[in-house]
Design a protein around this motif. Structure first.
Motif, short mmCIF file in Angstrom:
data_model
loop_
_atom_site.label_atom_id
_atom_site.label_comp_id
_atom_site.label_asym_id
_atom_site.label_seq_id
_atom_site.Cartn_x
_atom_site.Cartn_y
_atom_site.Cartn_z
N SER A 107 0.83 -1.19 0.00
CA SER A 107 0.00 0.00 0.00
C SER A 107 0.87 1.26 0.00
CB SER A 107 -0.90 0.00 1.24
OG SER A 107 -0.09 -0.02 2.41
N GLU A 108 0.29 2.34 -0.43
CA GLU A 108 1.02 3.61 -0.50
C GLU A 108 1.33 4.10 0.91
OE1 GLU A 108 0.58 7.98 -2.64
OE2 GLU A 108 -1.17 6.73 -2.27
N PRO A 109 2.57 4.42 1.21
CA PRO A 109 2.92 4.90 2.56
C PRO A 109 2.14 6.16 2.92
CG PRO A 109 4.89 4.36 1.31
CD PRO A 109 3.75 4.31 0.35
N HIS A 110 1.76 6.28 4.20
CA HIS A 110 0.98 7.43 4.63
C HIS A 110 1.77 8.73 4.49
CE1 HIS A 110 -2.16 9.57 6.69
NE2 HIS A 110 -1.31 10.04 7.58
N GLN A 129 -0.64 15.50 -0.63
CA GLN A 129 -1.70 16.41 -0.23
C GLN A 129 -1.16 17.80 0.08
OE1 GLN A 129 -5.07 15.68 -0.21
NE2 GLN A 129 -4.36 13.83 -1.26
N GLN A 142 3.96 9.44 2.21
CA GLN A 142 3.95 9.85 0.81
C GLN A 142 2.61 10.50 0.45
OE1 GLN A 142 4.88 6.68 -1.88
NE2 GLN A 142 4.43 7.87 -3.71
N TRP A 143 1.52 9.94 0.97
CA TRP A 143 0.20 10.52 0.72
C TRP A 143 0.10 11.92 1.32
CZ3 TRP A 143 -3.69 12.10 4.08
CH2 TRP A 143 -4.92 12.39 3.49
N GLN A 144 0.65 12.09 2.53
CA GLN A 144 0.62 13.41 3.16
C GLN A 144 1.43 14.42 2.35
OE1 GLN A 144 2.00 12.44 7.18
NE2 GLN A 144 -0.04 12.93 7.98
#
Length: 203
Positions: free
Chosen positions: A109-112, A119, A114-116
């Motif tokens: 899953s996409e690391p949190h 955003q 990286q998602w932050q």
């Protein structure tokens, strides 16, 4: 999964187990016309039709029978049977192989973090866009069509930034609608957002 695949392949397997049936339209047509001849003879014997009607109908059915008998159809060589056998075997085996350990690729899953970061980058671009719009509006005539367009876009950007139609964004939509030409492309946006804000306030 293996059991489900076997159940789904059962109709194909029945082809090899069941009795041989008619192979094509020629045999079906011949059988139909022969049954019609038998039915006509029964009707004549029971008195439901006369001899004249019987002879005319019998002649027509015999004509159709001869035409059906002369129909040429492709020869069945059994090649499709080998394909069916391969399908009946391959589908369950393939379905079972998908559930063997290691057969399904492990996609992390996409690391949190990286998602932050994504955003935050998107929010930074939006902030820059809002700042540019505010600066542009400060130089425009408040009653002009250009100002109306900029106010609509600024209201939309502020609503996207906050995740809702804020009072400030609503004010820009109302100002934009007041000076928007009737055929402007942003006028429907103003009307829609003002309506959404009114609906949200009534709930």
């Amino acid at each position: 999964m293996l059991g489900l695949a076997l159940v789904l392949m059962l109709p194909l397997a029945v082809v090899f187990i069941g009795p041989r049936r008619m192979q094509g339209r020629r045999e079906a047509a011949i059988a139909l016309h022969k049954a019609q001849l038998v039915e006509l003879a029964r009707d004549l014997a029971d008195g439901r039709i006369g001899a004249v009607e019987y002879n005319a109908a019998k002649l027509e059915v015999e004509r159709r029978l001869l035409a059906a008998d002369g129909t040429v159809e492709p020869v069945w060589n059994g090649n499709a049977k080998l394909l069916l056998i391969a399908t009946v075997v391959a589908v369950p085996v393939g379905a079972f192989a998908l559930y063997l350990p290691g057969s399904t690729p492990n996609i992390p899953s996409e690391p949190h973090a990286q998602w932050q970061a994504q955003q935050a980058a998107a929010q930074a671009k939006l902030n820059v866009f809002i700042g540019e719009l505010r600066a542009r509006l400060a130089m425009e005539d408040p009653n002009s069509a250009d100002a109306s367009q900029g106010e609509a876009y600024l209201g939309e950007a502020l609503a996207e930034q906050a995740g809702e139609i804020t009072p400030e964004a609503l004010g820009y939509f109302k100002q934009s609608l007041a000076n928007a030409p009737q055929n402007s492309s942003w006028r429907p946006l103003d009307v829609q957002r003002i309506g959404e804000a009114a609906q949200a306030a009534s709930q």
